[in-house]
Design an enzyme around this catalytic site. Structure first.
Site: not given
Length: 700
Positions: A32, A142, A144, A213, A242, A296
């Protein structure tokens, strides 16, 4: 021949026709924007002499390993940095404290935080500065989510399940504050929509920020749509990623799905076998394979997976089904679905004829998914049933079959339809396992998580051991239950249900019916569900109403437990109701038993009564004239003397003689006076003394 699986062409980057097998690669597969940006920073750092990334730059071991070989090492703590080289903050972002520590230590850094993540940091920081508490929907482990929490200046909570939400809304002190709701950028869209709806319902002072997102949502939507049209899906990505895990789960719910970290790790033999089986089942019809990848996953990995899948399908010998059919007798193979005629039944198995040279046997545990049933309870001689072949012994001419597997497959279709239609199904609780119960429904095992069983869980602040939870869940064993299907993973044959959701729907229907029919004066027979010192709560059939203590009986009581118990049936009538606030005020007193009616028919102002003191107050005492009717003896009406302390003159239980001085029929109030009787007695005594004196004078 070409295939356009999505109709619009947007979901497929390339489609390759290989015989009767078509391969489609999702257009959104791979890096991404945020990940691509972070990796680009890391590659530049490698060219400039190396440095560090705070945590793995992305969840892909091959990329991380390659960067380390080029001088960019992943570290978990700033304590590992001592040579003055630059450090990259990865796309997941970090908490505010980390920036402060970097500055304090004088470490130069490159901030590669994804712009979408940085936007969440800004939101929670600004809103929490103004006092708002923060709710984060996401995986608490996570990085984030940990980074987002690190920018909250007030209390924050992370929710990742229905159970987490239940605990959240039970904390009244937290949810009554001003709240904001954000979500992890890579969170599963369907769960976010569900959780957001529930939280919004219970937290009224809430501001919602939809921070998933768009690229993540598009990737998940495309993967799911592609999986619906494919027979096989390949998901490439890091095992710790994830978003890759979510893609795998979404695809597995639609078709057979293989996850791989690299092209070399593809289970090629298993894929070849599956292609052969599909070709046999389809009689040579087209087969579709889809490929997607997590955020990823490098583009090179995706291309290599595509190349290997192309080689597998090119080299695969597709079996001509008809050429394999023996002209002299019907062949069977493992997985073959056949019609079977039940020949005989005993306590351990059913013997069947499947129209071949084999003797067919169905073991008791393959006849039904319901535990404890004997073969004779399921089938009888002469029945024709659908079965699937589970094993073959050609040497002995024996084939073993399963009716249970066919029932489960048919049941899965029915449960899938129930899921799509939000229909209620019925099943039997047949087992208790870690974290929930198993319900056998339509011949299929349905897992019901503990939080969806409706079994009461430990309250906040209380502890509950796994053993205690199991004991609670065991109360459901062998019971028939209604449930909603909340998740179906057809690829794995996994079904998840909710008893609680079915109960709630039924309860909501009862409530809606109740509110459409309620009217003042309407009578109900309800069950006492709970009680407080001020009254009892009565279940009227999906809706609770309250009977105030004063409306339970005409007599004076200290606590409702004096006349009712939990579980008692109670005849009540509606006094008033508020549909908006969902409140119902009830009465239980029989008007024919109204003691005021009796009082007014027997007593009048001026009557002298004997009354028992039932309570004292600073301004007087209440005395019971008859059961259900009390009169007030004001402090000024207790004695001829000036009274400052009521309890010095009157005590509870004492019987006194008093005069009725006032009756207020509208307010049901009676005023009594002891003083007037005393004054009258004094006057009478004075008159007697006067008469005696007069008589004496006359006699003299």
């Amino acid at each position: 021949m070409s295939a356009h699986l999505n109709g619009s062409g947007k979901a497929i980057e390339s489609t390759e026709n290989i015989g009767s097998v078509h391969i489609a690669v999702a257009s959104t597969a791979g890096f991404c924007f945020g990940v691509k940006r972070a990796v680009r920073y890391a590659e530049r750092l490698a060219q400039d002499g190396g440095g560090y990334t705070l945590g793995q730059i992305i969840h892909n071991p091959f990329v991380v390993s390659d960067l380390e070989k080029r001088g960019v090492k992943a570290v978990e703590s700033l304590d590992e940095i001592s040579d003055g080289k630059k450090v990259i903050i990865r796309s997941h972002g970090v908490g505010q404290a980390v920036y402060g520590e970097l500055k304090r230590r004088g470490i130069e850094y490159i901030d590669a935080t994804c712009p979408f993540v940085a936007n969440i940091h800004r939101i929670v920081r600004e809103k929490s500065e103004n006092g708002a508490r923060v709710i984060i929907v996401g995986d608490p482990s996570h990085p984030e989510v940990k980074g987002i929490k690190g920018h909250c200046l007030t209390e924050s909570r992370v929710v990742d399940s229905i159970r987490d939400i239940e605990l959240l809304i039970s904390d009244k002190l937290f949810v009554q504050n001003a709240l904001i709701l954000v979500v992890q950028t890579t969170y599963q869209l369907a769960k976010w929509i569900e959780y957001k709806k529930i939280i919004k319902k219970h937290c009224t002072n809430l501001q919602i920020f939809d921070t998933i997102c768009k690229a993540t949502a598009e990737r998940q939507n495309e993967a799911e749509e592609l999986a619906k049209k494919c027979d096989i899906m390949i998901v490439a990505g890091g095992a710790r990623s994830s978003n890759t895990a979510k893609l795998t789960k979404l695809c597995a719910a639609r078709c057979k799905t293989f996850f791989t970290e690299s092209a070399e790790a593809l289970p090629t033999d298993e894929i070849r076998n599956l292609l052969t089986e599909l070709n046999l089942e389809r009689h040579g019809a087209d087969i579709y394979i889809g490929i997607t990848a997590g955020a990823s996953t490098p583009n090179g990995t995706i291309k290599e997976v595509h190349r290997i899948m192309s080689e597998i399908t090119k080299n695969e010998e597709m079996i001509d089904f008809m050429a394999e059919v023996d002209k002299t007798f019907k062949r069977v193979y493992i997985g073959n679905r056949v019609k079977a005629l039940v020949v005989s039944v005993n306590n351990t198995e059913a013997v069947v004829d499947i129209g071949t040279k084999h003797s067919g046997y169905i073991p008791a545990d393959e006849l039904t998914a319901t535990p404890g049933m004997l073969p004779k309870d399921v089938v009888k001689p002469g029945d024709e049933i659908d079965c699937v072949v589970t094993s073959i012994n050609d040497a002995e001419g024996v084939v073993y079959l399963s009716k249970k597997k066919v029932d489960a497959a048919a049941g899965l279709e029915k449960l899938t339809a129930a899921f799509n239609e939000n229909a209620t199904v019925v099943g039997i609780v047949t087992g208790v396992i870690k974290g929930g119960v198993i319900v056998t429904c339509e011949g299929t095992r349905v897992f019901v998580p503990a939080s969806h069983t409706g079994v009461p869980r430990a309250r906040k602040g209380e502890t509950e051991t796994p053993e205690e939870l199991v004991k609670k869940l065991e109360t459901l064993l062998k019971k028939e239950v209604k449930l909603k299907i909340i998740e179906v993973a057809e690829g794995r044959g996994r079904v998840v249900g909710s008893i609680k959701n079915a109960s709630k729907e039924e309860s909501d229907a009862l409530k809606a019916k109740f509110w459409s029919e309620i009217e003042v004066g309407k009578k109900y027979i309800g069950e006492v569900k709970s009680m407080e010192s001020y009254g009892v709560f009565v279940d009227l059939g999906g809706v609770d109403g309250m009977v105030h203590s004063s409306e339970l009986t005409w007599n004076r009581i200290k606590h409702p437990r004096e006349i009712v118990s939990i579980g008692d049936k109670l005849e009540v009538y509606v006094k008033s109701y508020d549909p908006e606030k969902k409140r119902v005020s009830l009465g239980a007193k029989n008007p024919d038993d109204n003691p005021w009616t009796k009082f007014l028919s027997e007593f009048a102002v001026g009557d002298i009564v004997k009354a028992q003191i039932v309570s004292t107050t600073p301004f007087g005492a209440f005395a019971q004239i008859i059961p259900g009717v009390d009169g007030l003896i004001h402090i000024s009406q207790i004695s001829l003397d000036r009274v400052t302390n009521v309890s010095q003159y009157l005590t509870i239980g004492q019987v006194v003689e008093a005069k009725i001085t006032e009756i207020d029929e509208e307010k049901n109030r009676v005023s009594l006076s002891i003083k007037e009787l005393l004054e009258e007695a004094d006057e009478a005594e004075g008159e007697e003394d006067y008469d005696e004196e007069t008589d004496g004078e006359e006699n003299a």
